[in-house]
Design an enzyme around this catalytic site. Structure first.
Site, mmCIF file in Angstrom:
data_model
loop_
_atom_site.group_PDB
_atom_site.id
_atom_site.type_symbol
_atom_site.label_atom_id
_atom_site.label_comp_id
_atom_site.label_asym_id
_atom_site.label_seq_id
_atom_site.Cartn_x
_atom_site.Cartn_y
_atom_site.Cartn_z
ATOM 1 N N LYS A 67 13.523 43.273 -26.592
ATOM 2 C CA LYS A 67 12.095 43.573 -26.866
ATOM 3 C C LYS A 67 11.631 44.744 -25.997
ATOM 4 C CE LYS A 67 10.983 39.246 -25.968
ATOM 5 N NZ LYS A 67 12.378 38.720 -25.804
ATOM 6 N N THR A 68 11.914 44.668 -24.691
ATOM 7 C CA THR A 68 11.511 45.758 -23.787
ATOM 8 C C THR A 68 12.272 47.037 -24.128
ATOM 9 O OG1 THR A 68 11.265 44.051 -22.111
ATOM 10 C CG2 THR A 68 11.164 46.331 -21.346
ATOM 11 N N ASP A 112 4.091 42.642 -21.995
ATOM 12 C CA ASP A 112 5.137 41.629 -22.099
ATOM 13 C C ASP A 112 4.476 40.254 -22.010
ATOM 14 O OD1 ASP A 112 7.681 40.701 -22.342
ATOM 15 O OD2 ASP A 112 8.324 41.202 -20.306
ATOM 16 N N THR A 161 8.138 35.599 -26.304
ATOM 17 C CA THR A 161 9.223 34.672 -26.632
ATOM 18 C C THR A 161 8.674 33.517 -27.465
ATOM 19 O OG1 THR A 161 8.715 33.658 -24.518
ATOM 20 C CG2 THR A 161 10.626 35.111 -24.587
ATOM 21 N N ARG A 220 21.405 40.794 -22.546
ATOM 22 C CA ARG A 220 21.165 40.703 -21.093
ATOM 23 C C ARG A 220 22.244 39.857 -20.431
ATOM 24 N NH1 ARG A 220 15.697 39.015 -20.136
ATOM 25 N NH2 ARG A 220 15.201 41.233 -20.157
HETATM 26 P P1 ADP Z 1 13.851 41.406 -23.572
HETATM 27 O O1 ADP Z 1 12.734 42.367 -23.300
HETATM 28 O O2 ADP Z 1 13.904 40.923 -24.998
HETATM 29 O O3 ADP Z 1 13.898 40.247 -22.608
HETATM 30 P P2 ADP Z 1 15.548 43.642 -22.796
HETATM 31 O O4 ADP Z 1 15.072 44.687 -23.730
HETATM 32 O O5 ADP Z 1 15.096 43.729 -21.374
HETATM 33 O O6 ADP Z 1 15.253 42.181 -23.374
HETATM 34 O O7 ADP Z 1 17.160 43.655 -22.868
HETATM 35 C C1 ADP Z 1 17.962 43.352 -21.752
HETATM 36 C C2 ADP Z 1 19.100 44.330 -21.631
HETATM 37 O O8 ADP Z 1 20.014 44.122 -22.701
HETATM 38 C C3 ADP Z 1 18.702 45.817 -21.747
HETATM 39 O O9 ADP Z 1 18.474 46.389 -20.507
HETATM 40 C C4 ADP Z 1 19.895 46.460 -22.386
HETATM 41 O O10 ADP Z 1 20.827 46.863 -21.406
HETATM 42 C C5 ADP Z 1 20.491 45.361 -23.200
HETATM 43 N N1 ADP Z 1 20.126 45.464 -24.626
HETATM 44 C C6 ADP Z 1 19.186 44.730 -25.263
HETATM 45 N N2 ADP Z 1 19.156 45.028 -26.570
HETATM 46 C C7 ADP Z 1 20.097 45.980 -26.758
HETATM 47 C C8 ADP Z 1 20.563 46.679 -27.918
HETATM 48 N N3 ADP Z 1 20.067 46.428 -29.144
HETATM 49 N N4 ADP Z 1 21.544 47.597 -27.764
HETATM 50 C C9 ADP Z 1 22.085 47.825 -26.543
HETATM 51 N N5 ADP Z 1 21.699 47.182 -25.412
HETATM 52 C C10 ADP Z 1 20.735 46.263 -25.519
#
Ligand code: ADP
Length: 343
Positions: A67-68, A112, A161, A220
């Site tokens: 998401k981030t 977030d 989430t 992650r």
């Molecule tokens: P969320 O915000 O959903 O908790 P993040 O965007 O922080 O998740 O993702 C965590 C890590 O996973 C990112 O820093 C990145 O390294 C990796 N990641 C997430 N989605 C992808 C993707 N589609 N392709 C490559 N790496 C990804």
């Protein structure tokens, strides 16, 4: 030696630093989530042509799925800025005001955990999302007056989430809703290979697949398992990650062959051992495990549900035969698979 990566998918400081270093910066670097990527590239393209800000976008899905990442890719693609905050940090409208007034034309404001925004802040944000204005009340009682402040046309990107906890009016103000799914093993293996390269670590294809298979469908977690395996390889071998090295490292981190970690197994052991396989409410499970209910419902359960170790019924969580098998326990005599409507 770093702390053993018995990781949860939610971020700690250490994980946040690693995530930031490994995060894709452009849409073309994002692995998987094909439909989401396609829709985003269409709006990015059209908004650039029409010289309009992006529509407000809501991303939802379990932690660690990107998401981030999507939110931070958008301003790079647009050549604009991003401000980042989170629901729990905004307790009062005045916490939000600087973000709104600082927002540049076409820039991104990322919130977030937007489901944790207090109601007063939510209501304050509605006119900002709809008409790019905020109404500020000055003074009190009969002397109170409202002044309206115009804002630049910005884009709100929300991440949650728990989209079910978002109020209806808030949800309706997002013009795009993007749900992120767990990743396939091949997609995760690609992420592991790309990130190993970024970390200047040699990894064999079968080792990348092994880490991917044992990462709960979550980038992650794949990053954390890769980081641990990399340390293991440097300490115990010549630094290269082979299949043997990956298997030994993951075994030491107590990640089993299904990719489940200690917390997952503790959940299943509690459901099966204490509650006889259920049905039982998530609150009772959380109280027994001495963990917040949110941790179970946001982080632990989505993957166990997807992999059908548990099912959700109106009367609570039920362990499936697969869970009993994993724990090496005999199936209860009345395990008849998923309950029917008449159960
Ligand atoms: P969320 O915000 O959903 O908790 P993040 O965007 O922080 O998740 O993702 C965590 C890590 O996973 C990112 O820093 C990145 O390294 C990796 N990641 C997430 N989605 C992808 C993707 N589609 N392709 C490559 N790496 C990804």
């Amino acid at each position: 030696m770093p702390r053993q990566p018995i990781v949860s998918a939610s971020s700690t400081d250490e994980q946040r630093q690693r995530d930031d270093a490994l995060r894709p910066r452009w849409l073309r670097e994002v692995v998987g989530q094909k439909a989401v990527v396609q829709r985003l590239s269409i709006v990015l393209n059209s908004c650039k042509k029409l010289k309009e800000p992006l529509p407000h976008i809501l991303f939802d899905g379990p932690p660690g799925l990107g998401k981030t990442t999507f939110a931070t890719v958008l301003p790079n693609e647009l050549g604009t800025s991003i401000q980042m905050t989170s629901g729990p940090a905004l307790t009062n409208p005045k916490d939000l005001l600087p973000f709104l007034t600082n927002a540049e034309e076409g820039s991104i404001l990322f919130i977030d955990e937007i489901h944790r925004l207090p109601r007063v802040v939510e209501e304050f944000i509605y006119p900002a999302m709809e008409d790019f204005r905020v109404d500020i009340v000055l003074g009190e009682g009969i002397h109170a007056r409202t002044i309206t402040m115009r804002l630049k046309r910005f884009t709100l990107v929300g991440a949650t989430t728990r989209s079910g906890l978002l109020s209806g009016p808030m949800r309706d103000r997002f013009k795009m809703h993007e749900h992120l799914e767990f990743y396939t093993v091949d997609e995760l293996a690609e992420i592991v290979r790309i990130n190993a390269r970024k970390l200047q670590t040699a990894i064999s294809d079968d080792a990348a697949l092994e880490i991917a298979r044992r990462s709960r469908g979550t980038p992650r977690i794949a990053n954390a398992r890769l980081a641990w395996t990399r340390h293991f390889a440097a300490s115990e071998g010549d630094g290269r990650i082979t299949l043997d090295v990956a298997q030994a490292a993951l075994a030491m981190a107590e990640v089993d062959r299904e990719g489940l970690d200690k917390q997952d197994r503790r959940y299943l052991e509690t459901l099966v051992g204490v509650f006889g396989g259920g049905p039982t409410g998530v609150e009772a499970l959380a109280a027994t495990m001495n963990l917040p209910t949110d941790t179970l419902s946001d982080e632990v359960e989505p993957y166990l549900l997807r992999e059908q170790f548990i099912i959700r019924t109106p009367r609570g969580r039920v362990a499936t035969p697969r869970a009993f098998e994993l724990l090496g326990r005999p199936q209860p005599r009345d395990t008849r698979g998923p309950p029917t409507l008449f159960d």
